[in-house]
Design a protein around this motif. Structure first.
Motif, short mmCIF file in Angstrom:
data_model
loop_
_atom_site.label_atom_id
_atom_site.label_comp_id
_atom_site.label_asym_id
_atom_site.label_seq_id
_atom_site.Cartn_x
_atom_site.Cartn_y
_atom_site.Cartn_z
N GLY A 84 38.04 38.49 64.24
CA GLY A 84 38.29 37.27 64.62
C GLY A 84 38.29 37.41 66.24
N ASP A 85 37.91 38.45 66.84
CA ASP A 85 37.68 38.41 68.29
C ASP A 85 39.21 38.43 68.83
OD1 ASP A 85 35.07 38.43 68.85
OD2 ASP A 85 34.93 36.30 68.42
N ARG A 86 40.40 39.31 68.08
CA ARG A 86 41.59 39.68 68.36
C ARG A 86 41.78 40.77 69.02
NH1 ARG A 86 44.62 39.08 63.03
NH2 ARG A 86 42.89 40.25 62.48
N GLY A 108 35.16 38.12 72.29
CA GLY A 108 35.98 39.24 71.91
C GLY A 108 35.81 40.53 72.86
N ARG A 153 43.58 35.97 70.91
CA ARG A 153 42.40 35.90 70.03
C ARG A 153 41.47 35.15 70.95
NH1 ARG A 153 41.37 32.61 64.30
NH2 ARG A 153 39.15 33.22 64.30
N GLU A 169 49.40 40.09 71.91
CA GLU A 169 48.15 39.64 71.04
C GLU A 169 47.44 38.27 71.32
OE1 GLU A 169 46.05 38.01 67.59
OE2 GLU A 169 47.83 37.45 67.98
#
Length: 84
Positions: free
Chosen positions: A42-44, A16, A10, A8
């Motif tokens: 959150g652009d994850r 993103g 960010r 994962e």
């Protein structure tokens, strides 16, 4: 045994889509049983790969993206499947 690797990251704010494209362009040297790419606010970006392997096995993982693309270091987790 089935092992799931979770990766994962960010992205830096507003990047993103660029991080998502980077992830989709990454090939692993071996083919997992399954690979899924997910995204969240959150652009994850999250990538889960499933492998037929022992929990401790050396398995290929996605690398760290270039530092200017991510807001923090990548988080990685390893799980074993308890079903099936």
């Amino acid at each position: 045994m089935t092992v799931a690797l979770m990766w994962e990251a960010r992205a830096v704010e507003g990047r993103g889509e660029e991080l998502l494209a980077w992830v989709r362009g990454q090939d692993l040297p071996a083919r997992p049983l399954r690979r899924e790419v997910l995204r969240a606010p959150g652009d994850r970006v999250l990538v889960i790969t499933w492998w037929d392997a022992a929990y401790e096995a050396e398995l290929p993982e996605l690398p760290e993206p270039a530092g200017e693309l991510v807001a923090r270091a990548v988080h990685r987790w390893r799980f074993e499947s308890l079903d099936g």
